[in-house]
Design a protein around this motif. Structure first.
Motif, short mmCIF file in Angstrom:
data_model
loop_
_atom_site.label_atom_id
_atom_site.label_comp_id
_atom_site.label_asym_id
_atom_site.label_seq_id
_atom_site.Cartn_x
_atom_site.Cartn_y
_atom_site.Cartn_z
N THR A 175 2.64 36.56 88.25
CA THR A 175 2.81 36.85 89.67
C THR A 175 1.47 37.22 90.28
OG1 THR A 175 3.34 39.15 89.15
CG2 THR A 175 5.20 37.64 89.44
N ALA A 223 -0.06 42.35 94.61
CA ALA A 223 0.32 42.77 95.96
C ALA A 223 -0.62 43.86 96.44
CB ALA A 223 1.75 43.28 95.97
N ASP A 225 3.30 40.24 94.73
CA ASP A 225 3.39 39.49 95.98
C ASP A 225 4.79 38.89 96.11
OD1 ASP A 225 2.30 38.50 98.37
OD2 ASP A 225 1.89 36.56 97.41
N GLU A 226 5.44 39.13 97.20
CA GLU A 226 6.80 38.66 97.49
C GLU A 226 7.86 39.27 96.57
OE1 GLU A 226 7.19 34.49 98.19
OE2 GLU A 226 5.22 34.36 99.12
N ALA A 227 7.57 40.42 95.98
CA ALA A 227 8.55 41.13 95.14
C ALA A 227 8.24 42.62 95.19
CB ALA A 227 8.51 40.61 93.71
N SER A 228 8.26 43.20 96.39
CA SER A 228 7.86 44.60 96.52
C SER A 228 9.01 45.56 96.24
CB SER A 228 7.27 44.87 97.90
OG SER A 228 8.26 44.77 98.88
N GLU A 259 12.48 44.47 98.20
CA GLU A 259 12.30 43.42 99.20
C GLU A 259 13.59 42.66 99.49
OE1 GLU A 259 9.40 39.63 99.44
OE2 GLU A 259 8.49 41.59 99.10
N ASP A 260 14.43 42.48 98.46
CA ASP A 260 15.69 41.76 98.67
C ASP A 260 16.77 42.28 97.71
OD1 ASP A 260 15.40 40.41 96.13
OD2 ASP A 260 14.11 38.94 97.12
#
Length: 178
Positions: free
Chosen positions: A46, A49, A80-83, A116-117
């Motif tokens: 990954t 971030a 990045d894109e997985a905070s 993040e999700d």
């Protein structure tokens, strides 16, 4: 009269003792800065971030050049894109190696606050722990500059995958001691 005189002496003695120990009281501070973080161990490749952390600290002088510093930090980490947002609670042993320069080392506990999700929330555990080490310089006016590395020791992976996933981050920050 004797009781009044003894009471006055006791109050004055307490006052002098409190004045003599004034420099030994805990010091409250605020701090914040940049987090450069990524997942470690068996995690997928990954991208790092860049995020932030902010919080409060309490520096407790122990004996001589040794202090304990407890902190409560709001910290955005992950990749990045997985905070993942944590409430981090480090307890750092501080060793002063110069007038205002210190080396820090200690355990860190983290409680997950948000992700993040929804998938990332389900795939990661609620608690994280690890160790941190860093350097700090405290200016006489109260300003603090520090750098710290956090090495996650807990496997935060809760998904069906057997890959071990840990948090790792570098923190660069500023603070102020009151």
């Amino acid at each position: 009269m004797k009781k009044l005189l003894l009471s006055a002496v006791a109050v004055m003695a307490f006052g002098f003792t409190a004045q003599a120990q004034m420099d030994e009281f805990p010091i409250f501070g605020i701090k914040g800065g940049v987090n450069l973080s990524n997942f470690g161990a068996d995690a997928e490749d990954t991208d790092m971030a860049t995020s932030f952390y902010a919080g409060v600290s309490l520096d407790i002088p122990m004996k001589g050049i040794f202090h304990l510093q407890a902190e409560a930090l709001y910290s955005v980490e992950g990749a990045d894109e997985a905070s993942i947002t944590y409430l981090r609670m480090p307890v750092m042993g501080k060793f002063y190696v110069g007038n205002n320069f210190n080396v820090q080392v200690g355990p860190v506990l983290g409680a997950k606050l948000d992700t993040e999700d929804k998938y990332l929330n389900k795939a990661t555990k609620a608690l994280d722990y690890g160790a941190a080490a860093g350097l700090s310089y405290e200016f006489n006016m109260g300003l603090v500059v520090d750098a710290r590395y956090y090495l996650g020791l807990a496997d935060i992976n809760r998904s069906e995958s057997t890959d071990k996933i840990t948090n790792n981050s570098i923190q660069l920050g500023l603070g102020f001691r009151f």
